[in-house]
Design an enzyme around this catalytic site. Structure first.
Site, mmCIF file in Angstrom:
data_model
loop_
_atom_site.group_PDB
_atom_site.id
_atom_site.type_symbol
_atom_site.label_atom_id
_atom_site.label_comp_id
_atom_site.label_asym_id
_atom_site.label_seq_id
_atom_site.Cartn_x
_atom_site.Cartn_y
_atom_site.Cartn_z
ATOM 1 N N GLU A 246 0.828 -1.217 0.000
ATOM 2 C CA GLU A 246 0.000 0.000 0.000
ATOM 3 C C GLU A 246 0.861 1.265 0.000
ATOM 4 O OE1 GLU A 246 -2.909 -0.365 -0.725
ATOM 5 O OE2 GLU A 246 -3.224 -2.458 -0.214
ATOM 6 N N GLY A 247 1.992 1.206 -0.695
ATOM 7 C CA GLY A 247 2.920 2.324 -0.715
ATOM 8 C C GLY A 247 3.923 2.164 0.401
#
Length: 595
Positions: free
Chosen positions: A442-443
């Protein structure tokens, strides 16, 4: 291994006493008719039963068995499907969903606490419904009414699942270079072709259908991120009457063999001319997907928080029971062969580090949830605008700081158990393995730090940061009960350090943009420690007001933990500030060949 018990008293304290959720909800028409403190308490109590009785017992067996891929199908571990059916029957998938399509419409302040319970109990299981809830959020915000009506009710009910398909073999953070194509068809649909990797829940046996949200480019799309569109691509096509039809041209090529979260299927997904439906506007897909991404980033931050809570429960139970050595001041249990290891300062240091940061994180996650509720439901436009700005500022902090501290805490918990922490039976080594991924997906946390430092701080001259700083200063100015100065004075000092650091980096970045990346990680951690200090000062405020009114042990425990946080953990801010403010030159002094 300790049996998971949801920290309900602490959750009620944060929700009702610190942030006075009942008063907030009552002031918002979108929430006043669906939730009150009694309803919230009942939901959390039922959530505690579900997570402790249904999900936690499957955590270790799920890790040992793992998800299994065979000829394009994925089988989840024994017990997962039955547990998911129980989960779905309780309406939990749609806890925060739009009531117009069958969701419960509960506030985010409540759902973040339930998500913490889930991650504490079983990381791998939790990822399946969390991805579905995120997909529902994007569909609800951006899809046509026709798509909402066709898909959201079945997703909220748990009949169908959702996934998020971004990453490709050559394209991770840089989504502008994705190669997946979407060809317009005469009937208004699109033919989607490409390969996506690292897709959580891309294929499994928990649901009858999986609804993939896929980033792709039209043939004439502009280059880079401005040419990305978002498509809804079902695993099984849906007939006009809502029944399931033929299989779509979607297949799972394999699953990854991972360090942790082994019961969560991480898939390679192939789209071979699959039928897809445009979500939102052409070439505006990245913005639409970020509706889901920002939800998932907060959720994955809470994964780190949930792991911290479970590692604390496990390590504390072990430390109280383990007899080893004697207290430096003399035997505390002379009738036994040794004292418990709770007498040793280093054991207490590790446990208090976990306790202080976990409880601070719980307050901060609820605070961010509160901002999301205000942004969505408030009728005051100024309040909404401020809350939206704070959500933008604080989401990367929540994702990265929760998960960095989460891994640190899981390792500390493992250390408390010593050799028993390294072997499987106590569950600590699984927590370390499961928590590690949360810093990556998610980054990555480095990307979150760049987002905070670059987009959310430097790019606007510190305006978003200023909103948060103003709120802390207003709290400091409100006075409070006798004794609060013990906590407010170091908070004021910490805020001043962070303000000076922020101004320093903004100024230096004007002549050298490398200053942004050079400072970003340490800056995010400095921000995180100050944010937790604000949470602890607010909790100390409430605890001081309630001393002598009952439950003194609970409130005194809060004050003692707050005192520990400020004395033993806040000094980290000074080193982080010096490091972040030291500049980019030392990072770029070496030539590439000298590394």
């Amino acid at each position: 291994m300790a049996e998971y018990k949801a920290p309900l008293r602490d959750m009620h304290f944060v929700l009702n006493e610190v942030f006075q959720a009942g008063q907030l909800w009552a002031s918002m028409p979108g929430l006043a008719e669906v939730v009150d403190p009694e309803t919230a308490e009942a939901i959390l109590e039922e959530g505690a039963k579900l997570t402790s009785r249904e999900l936690a017992p499957l955590n270790r067996s799920g890790d040992e068995e793992g998800a299994v891929w065979k000829e394009g199908t994925v089988t989840t571990p024994k017990g997962f499907k039955e547990a998911f059916n129980t989960y779905a029957e309780g309406g939990w998938v749609g806890l925060g969903g739009n009531p117009e399509f069958g969701g419960m419409g509960m506030p985010k302040m409540l759902s973040v606490q339930f998500e913490e319970m889930m991650y504490s109990a079983n990381n791998s299981f939790t990822l399946y419904p969390v991805l579905t809830a995120g997909a529902c959020l994007a569909i609800n915000a951006h899809a046509s009414e026709e798509l909402k009506e066709a898909y959201l009710p079945r997703m909220y009910s748990g009949e169908w699942a959702g996934s998020m398909c971004l990453t490709e073999p050559h394209s991770g953070t840089d989504l502008g270079i994705i190669r997946t194509k979407a060809e317009p068809q005469a009937d208004g649909t699109y033919s989607v072709t490409g390969t996506k990797i690292f897709i959580t829940g891309g294929e499994h046996d928990l649901n009858d259908n999986i609804i993939h949200l896929v980033l792709a480019k039209l043939p004439d799309a502009p280059a880079g991120p401005r040419g990305i569109s978002l498509f809804l691509v079902p695993k099984v096509l849906v007939n006009g009457d809502g029944s399931l039809g033929e299989n779509n041209a979607v297949s799972c090529g394999s699953i990854e063999h991972k360090m942790g979260i082994k019961a969560s299927a991480t898939c390679v997904m192939n789209f071979d001319g699959a039928t897809g439906y445009l979500v939102g506007e052409v070439n505006k897909g990245l913005a639409a997907m970020f509706t889901m991404m920002n939800y998932e980033r907060l959720s994955i931050g809470i994964q780190g928080l949930g792991c911290s809570e479970m590692t604390y429960q496990n390590a504390l139970e072990y430390a109280k029971d383990r007899l080893q050595g004697r207290a430096a001041t003399g035997p505390e249990t002379p009738d036994k062969m040794a004292d418990s290891i709770m007498v040793h300062p280093d054991i207490r240091r590790m446990l208090l580090n976990i306790k202080a940061t976990t409880e601070g994180g719980r307050a901060f996650s609820t605070y961010v949830g509160m901002q999301l509720d205000i942004a969505k439901h408030s009728e005051n436009e100024a309040e909404k605008a401020k809350a939206e700005a704070l959500v933008a500022l604080l989401t990367p902090v929540a994702k990265a700081f929760f998960t960095d501290i989460g891994l640190e805490n899981c390792i500390l918990g493992q250390q408390v158990l010593g050799g028993h922490g390294y072997v499987r039976e106590w569950g600590q080594e699984q927590l370390v393995r499961d928590a590690r991924i949360a810093q990556i997906y998610e980054g990555t946390n480095g990307i979150q730090a760049l987002d905070l430092m670059g987009r959310k701080t430097v790019a606007n001259g510190g305006k978003l940061f200023g909103l948060f700083a103003e709120e802390i200063r207003a709290f400091l100015d409100h006075g409070g009960p006798t004794g609060l100065g013990e906590f407010n004075k170091p908070l004021a000092k910490a805020l001043a350090v962070l303000e000076e650091l922020t101004e320093n980096i903004i100024e230096k970045s004007k002549s050298n943009l490398n200053e942004v990346g050079a400072a970003s990680v340490e800056y995010l951690h400095a921000f995180g420690y100050v944010a937790y200090a604000y949470m602890w000062a607010r909790m100390a405020d409430v605890a001081l007001q309630n001393l002598g009114k009952g439950e003194d042990d609970f409130y005194q425990g809060k004050l003692s933990t707050a005192r520990y946080y400020f004395k033993r953990l806040m000094p980290r801010l000074d080193a982080l500030s010096q490091s972040a403010g030291s500049g980019a030159d030392s990072l770029f002094e070496l030539d590439v060949e000298q590394f």
